[in-house]
Enzyme design. Sequence first.
Site, short mmCIF file in Angstrom:
data_model
loop_
_atom_site.label_atom_id
_atom_site.label_comp_id
_atom_site.label_asym_id
_atom_site.label_seq_id
_atom_site.Cartn_x
_atom_site.Cartn_y
_atom_site.Cartn_z
N THR A 1 -5.77 -1.23 6.97
CA THR A 1 -5.79 -2.69 7.10
C THR A 1 -7.16 -3.17 7.58
O THR A 1 -7.40 -4.38 7.62
CB THR A 1 -4.72 -3.15 8.11
N ARG B 1 6.56 -8.14 1.93
CA ARG B 1 7.41 -7.60 3.00
C ARG B 1 8.06 -8.72 3.79
O ARG B 1 9.24 -8.66 4.13
CB ARG B 1 6.58 -6.72 3.93
N LYS C 1 0.83 -1.21 0.00
CA LYS C 1 0.00 0.00 0.00
C LYS C 1 0.86 1.26 0.00
O LYS C 1 0.61 2.19 -0.77
CB LYS C 1 -0.94 -0.02 1.21
N THR C 2 1.87 1.30 0.85
CA THR C 2 2.77 2.47 0.87
C THR C 2 3.52 2.59 -0.44
O THR C 2 3.70 3.70 -0.97
CB THR C 2 3.75 2.35 2.05
N ASP D 1 -1.54 6.86 6.17
CA ASP D 1 -1.52 5.44 6.51
C ASP D 1 -2.42 5.19 7.71
O ASP D 1 -2.59 6.06 8.57
CB ASP D 1 -0.08 5.01 6.82
#
Length: 366
Positions: free
Chosen positions: A190, A249, A96-97, A141
């Site tokens: 999330t 990640r 997402k980032t 975020d």
Amino acid sequence: MTGPFEPSTGGSHEPGSYEMDFGDQGLTGAERDRLVSGQAEMAERDDEAALRPKGLADFIGQPQVREQLSLVLDAAKARQKAPDHVLLSGPPGLGKTTLAMIIAHEMGSSLRVTSGPAVQHAGDLAAILSSLEEGEVLFIDEIHRMARAAEEMLYVAMEDFRVDVIVGKGPGATAIPLDLPQFTLVGATTRSGLLPAPLRDRFGFTALLDFYSSTDLLTVLERSARMLGIDAKPAGLKEISTRSRGTPRVANRLLRRVRDWAQVRGSGVIDFEAAVNALEVYEVDALGLDRLDRSVLYVLCKRFGGGPVGLGTLAVSVGEEADTVETVSEPYLVREGLISRTPRGRVATSAAWKHLEMQIPANYEF
């Protein structure tokens, strides 16, 4: 103010730029250790930043999201206007980032970064919004954790590009409208279910990121190994990909840890044997379960006979917060079919007993 595609959350250092000469510093051993530790931590962050794709064409996985987002950005560039506001939802670690950075990069604009927990007052948000420039991308975020007053201000900012600044208090208070430049808000969450409907409806494009397949993760690892200059064999990378919980990640983190093992205890090459031995050291099993995951399964099966058991009781039994179990371990365990959530509590499945190599009780009902 950051320049084009220069997120305000970190520096851009070249690998090796943290080499320091301690010879003339007069430091104690403890101080030197702290500096060396900080040097390693910064180098680790450099690795993470270097692995982020810069453009949408370099982003691996999520084919539908890539195609949809590409249409949104290409249309905005053709109209020479800021693209619609974008909401990115999905589990942590799926990109997402990175996608927020890519949006700014593709539009040739700069990126302003903040987070929901940091915006606890309407004034905090007003200060951020009033400092934006034309076409800038604002990334928030964990947007579902914003304060309610800030959320209500964001409604008007997203729709009318205006904020109302309150001057004074009580009956004499006056609202002064402040026009904002055209900007694009990228929100990441999330837990999209916690977003108020008025806020969710103001996003022009919503993307749901899903877990990656092992094939896509293998492609991610191959790219990461090339960029980090790691000598890796296909069998080693494939083993890492199958234990990465469907999350890039996690895959990149395990790749760096296996690299450490290969350099210190192996031949320097990540092969199948190095991957297996390294992940055993770091307590990541064949399904990608870590120590907490296995603790949850073991307690559920051994102590509570497979359940059902409440989340709070389960969390206390493994020595963790309920929120940690619910957001970190449980989603993957449910997705892998190891536990199920019922109205009465969490229940272990036959796959859980099999994975733990434990005998299923004769009277156990699934």
